[in-house]
Motif scaffolding. Structure first.
Motif, PDB file in Angstrom:
ATOM      1  N   VAL A  63       5.718 -10.563  -0.897  1.00  0.00           N
ATOM      2  CA  VAL A  63       5.935  -9.502   0.079  1.00  0.00           C
ATOM      3  C   VAL A  63       4.687  -9.137  -0.268  1.00  0.00           C
ATOM      4  N   LEU A  64       3.639  -9.515   1.332  1.00  0.00           N
ATOM      5  CA  LEU A  64       2.524  -8.165   1.098  1.00  0.00           C
ATOM      6  C   LEU A  64       1.845  -7.384   2.313  1.00  0.00           C
ATOM      7  N   ARG A  65       1.938  -5.920   1.516  1.00  0.00           N
ATOM      8  CA  ARG A  65       2.251  -4.988   3.215  1.00  0.00           C
ATOM      9  C   ARG A  65       1.566  -3.992   3.408  1.00  0.00           C
ATOM     10  N   ASP A  66       1.010  -3.565   4.130  1.00  0.00           N
ATOM     11  CA  ASP A  66       0.308  -2.450   4.405  1.00  0.00           C
ATOM     12  C   ASP A  66      -1.111  -1.999   3.426  1.00  0.00           C
ATOM     13  N   LEU A  67      -1.584  -3.220   2.913  1.00  0.00           N
ATOM     14  CA  LEU A  67      -2.532  -3.484   2.103  1.00  0.00           C
ATOM     15  C   LEU A  67      -3.358  -3.861   3.462  1.00  0.00           C
ATOM     16  N   ARG A  68      -5.192  -3.065   3.046  1.00  0.00           N
ATOM     17  CA  ARG A  68      -6.236  -3.276   3.273  1.00  0.00           C
ATOM     18  C   ARG A  68      -7.092  -4.537   2.512  1.00  0.00           C
ATOM     19  N   LEU A  69      -7.872  -5.108   3.070  1.00  0.00           N
ATOM     20  CA  LEU A  69      -7.583  -6.758   2.420  1.00  0.00           C
ATOM     21  C   LEU A  69      -8.866  -7.415   2.958  1.00  0.00           C
ATOM     22  N   HIS A  70     -10.113  -7.048   2.087  1.00  0.00           N
ATOM     23  CA  HIS A  70     -11.415  -7.134   2.947  1.00  0.00           C
ATOM     24  C   HIS A  70     -13.060  -7.347   1.653  1.00  0.00           C
ATOM     25  N   ASP A  71     -13.495  -8.051   2.025  1.00  0.00           N
ATOM     26  CA  ASP A  71     -14.787  -8.636   1.812  1.00  0.00           C
ATOM     27  C   ASP A  71     -14.691  -9.730   0.712  1.00  0.00           C
ATOM     28  N   GLY A  89       0.646  -1.105  -0.543  1.00  0.00           N
ATOM     29  CA  GLY A  89      -0.016   0.047   0.310  1.00  0.00           C
ATOM     30  C   GLY A  89       0.648   0.837  -0.055  1.00  0.00           C
ATOM     31  N   ALA A  90       0.329   2.575  -0.584  1.00  0.00           N
ATOM     32  CA  ALA A  90       1.231   3.290  -0.914  1.00  0.00           C
ATOM     33  C   ALA A  90       0.314   5.002  -0.724  1.00  0.00           C
ATOM     34  N   ALA A  91      -0.793   4.504  -0.207  1.00  0.00           N
ATOM     35  CA  ALA A  91      -2.032   5.882   0.339  1.00  0.00           C
ATOM     36  C   ALA A  91      -2.554   4.932   1.251  1.00  0.00           C
ATOM     37  N   PRO A  92      -3.048   5.833   2.341  1.00  0.00           N
ATOM     38  CA  PRO A  92      -4.180   5.516   3.201  1.00  0.00           C
ATOM     39  C   PRO A  92      -5.460   4.857   2.177  1.00  0.00           C
ATOM     40  N   GLY A  93      -5.929   3.756   2.771  1.00  0.00           N
ATOM     41  CA  GLY A  93      -7.058   2.693   2.684  1.00  0.00           C
ATOM     42  C   GLY A  93      -6.349   2.059   1.138  1.00  0.00           C
ATOM     43  N   ALA A  94      -5.762   1.661   1.150  1.00  0.00           N
ATOM     44  CA  ALA A  94      -4.881   1.350  -0.619  1.00  0.00           C
ATOM     45  C   ALA A  94      -5.498  -0.435  -0.470  1.00  0.00           C
ATOM     46  N   GLY A  95      -5.447  -0.797  -1.496  1.00  0.00           N
ATOM     47  CA  GLY A  95      -5.568  -2.478  -0.633  1.00  0.00           C
ATOM     48  C   GLY A  95      -6.910  -2.926  -1.465  1.00  0.00           C
ATOM     49  N   PHE A  96      -7.243  -4.024  -1.522  1.00  0.00           N
ATOM     50  CA  PHE A  96      -8.279  -4.646  -2.442  1.00  0.00           C
ATOM     51  C   PHE A  96      -9.580  -5.049  -1.909  1.00  0.00           C
ATOM     52  N   ARG A  97     -10.990  -5.595  -2.764  1.00  0.00           N
ATOM     53  CA  ARG A  97     -11.303  -5.937  -1.694  1.00  0.00           C
ATOM     54  C   ARG A  97     -12.119  -6.726  -2.913  1.00  0.00           C
ATOM     55  N   HIS A  98     -13.384  -7.549  -2.773  1.00  0.00           N
ATOM     56  CA  HIS A  98     -14.017  -8.262  -3.007  1.00  0.00           C
ATOM     57  C   HIS A  98     -13.520  -9.171  -4.083  1.00  0.00           C
ATOM     58  N   GLY A  99     -12.485  -9.950  -3.690  1.00  0.00           N
ATOM     59  CA  GLY A  99     -12.253 -11.096  -4.335  1.00  0.00           C
ATOM     60  C   GLY A  99     -10.846 -11.312  -3.519  1.00  0.00           C
ATOM     61  N   THR A 100      -9.928 -12.146  -4.105  1.00  0.00           N
ATOM     62  CA  THR A 100      -9.006 -12.956  -3.774  1.00  0.00           C
ATOM     63  C   THR A 100      -7.464 -12.931  -4.233  1.00  0.00           C
ATOM     64  N   LEU A 101      -6.650 -12.359  -3.175  1.00  0.00           N
ATOM     65  CA  LEU A 101      -5.157 -12.445  -3.662  1.00  0.00           C
ATOM     66  C   LEU A 101      -5.347 -14.172  -3.709  1.00  0.00           C
ATOM     67  N   LEU A 102      -4.356 -14.875  -4.164  1.00  0.00           N
ATOM     68  CA  LEU A 102      -3.883 -16.451  -4.419  1.00  0.00           C
ATOM     69  C   LEU A 102      -2.949 -16.430  -4.768  1.00  0.00           C
TER      70      LEU A 102
END
Length: 409
Positions: free
Chosen positions: A162-170, A141-154
């Protein structure tokens, strides 16, 4: 998707509040360190990319196993819209429920045109929302609230992620499967986790926030007599995944949170599933924090909290041939939840209490009648544990509350 020159990168990293690139002094502890997990470190300047939408993400992932750093600047919706965009024309949920009502259908598996149409719908959704990460990748994540929703990182049969500083939801499953014999009375079971490791090695998940977003399963409808499950786990580690560290993450308001080892029959998992969990905050997570089969798992210096008694079932699931070492963890739970509720024996035979575990500020010894304390390994024999030295309890709880989750939230 923007490529930056090295001079631009250095200037950008110097800006106040800007998400810095991974540096040599920021490395994982625990099992991911044994694997020398570096993600996209060493990426050429043209492979350090700023990502602002799904198209940019897909283009970056076409680099394959080339070392790359993907800087995410926004919340990317991996599955925008609703179920209609994936629903097979022959699938009708109400007709499905009438057809497979146990009172008339019985406890056999659903079969026939309606189940086939549900499966086709599920396949269409999966094709759209599951993002496969290649090896040698850092996603940050490079900004506030950055990340992924409604899906899967497989992370499937890949290494060095490496996964870091991410919002991951729903990670929401619109077409869950009805399994009429599950738990004796039938259950709806969903397919997606925000992050799923299957046969992945050398993985570090750091300072992320994982939850179900604004539609948790306790708000879901009841069908065929059971609540519908639209979310599976938050971060599952299965099918021989190995050398994984999960650190400084916040897991929030979920039921079956983290599975390490997917089935008692997966004997090839033996010797793998080496996972370190440290400085994570599990809040309102009912169970599986984690639930382990086979793995040598170090659960150290984590915080487990719940506001209501009904939000807590157990924390550590002692599954088949699991080898958990738990130390310096703190539980802050409603009154009436005793130390016997912190673990659940699920065909496992051993748990090592490394000391320093606390329930509501009081020392507790983890274990149960019949459990051996010999798990056959010690973290100190596997990796350097000196960096995992924990401060006094109050200070540790304060650090985790303040520091778990994305650092640019």
């Amino acid at each position: 998707m923007t490529r930056l020159t090295r001079r631009e990168l250095l200037a950008l990293a110097a800006l106040p509040g800007c998400a810095a690139l991974p540096t040599a002094d920021e490395r994982p502890l625990g099992w991911a360190a044994v694997g020398h997990t570096t993600g996209g470190a060493g990426a050429r300047p043209e492979h350090i990319l700023d990502i602002r939408d799904r198209a940019g993400l897909d283009a970056a992932l076409r680099l394959g196993d080339t070392p790359k750093i993907l800087r995410i600047h926004t919340m990317i919706d991996l599955g925008p819209g609703d179920a209609e965009q994936w629903r097979d024309p022959a699938f009708d949920a109400a007709a499905f429920d009438r057809a497979f009502d146990p009172a008339t259908w019985g406890r056999g598996d659903p079969a026939g045109p309606l189940e086939d149409a549900r499966a086709r719908s599920a396949k269409r959704q999966a094709k759209a929302i599951v993002v496969r990460l290649p090896s040698n990748t850092t996603v940050m994540g490079a900004a506030p609230g950055a990340g992924f929703r409604h899906g899967t990182l497989l992370l499937d049969k890949v290494s060095n992620i490496v996964l870091r500083d991410l919002r991951l939801h729903d990670a929401y499953d619109h077409f869950p499967e009805w399994e009429p014999r599950d738990n004796g009375h039938g259950e709806w079971n969903s397919a997606y986790d925000p992050v799923s490791l299957t046969g992945a090695e050398r993985v570090w998940v750091h300072h992320c926030h994982l939850d179900d977003g604004d539609r948790p399963d306790h708000l879901a409808a009841t069908r065929l007599g059971r609540p519908v499950q639209h979310h599976d786990g938050l971060l599952d580690i299965t099918l021989g995944s190995d050398l994984v560290t999960v650190s400084w993450c916040r897991f929030q308001s979920h039921d079956k949170t983290m599975l390490i080892g997917g089935d008692d029959k997966h004997s090839s998992d033996d010797g793998k599933l080496r996972v370190t969990l440290h400085h994570n905050h599990f809040h309102g997570c009912k169970e599986r924090t984690p639930r382990v089969r086979f793995g040598r798992v170090h659960v150290a210096g984590n915080l487990f909290t719940a506001d209501r008694a009904e939000d807590f079932g157990y924390s550590l699931g002692i599954g088949h041939q699991s080898r958990i070492v738990a130390e310096a963890n703190s539980w802050l739970l409603p009154d009436g939840i005793g130390a016997d509720r912190l673990i659940r024996r699920l065909k496992g035979s051993a748990l090592a209490d490394g000391g320093g575990n606390r329930l509501n500020g009081r020392a507790v010894t983890l274990g149960a009648a019949g459990l051996s304390t010999d798990v056959g390994w010690r973290p100190a024999d596997a990796y350097d544990t000196s960096a995992l030295a924990f401060p006094a309890l109050d200070r540790l709880v304060e650090q985790i509350r303040a520091g778990a989750g994305p650092r640019r939230a």
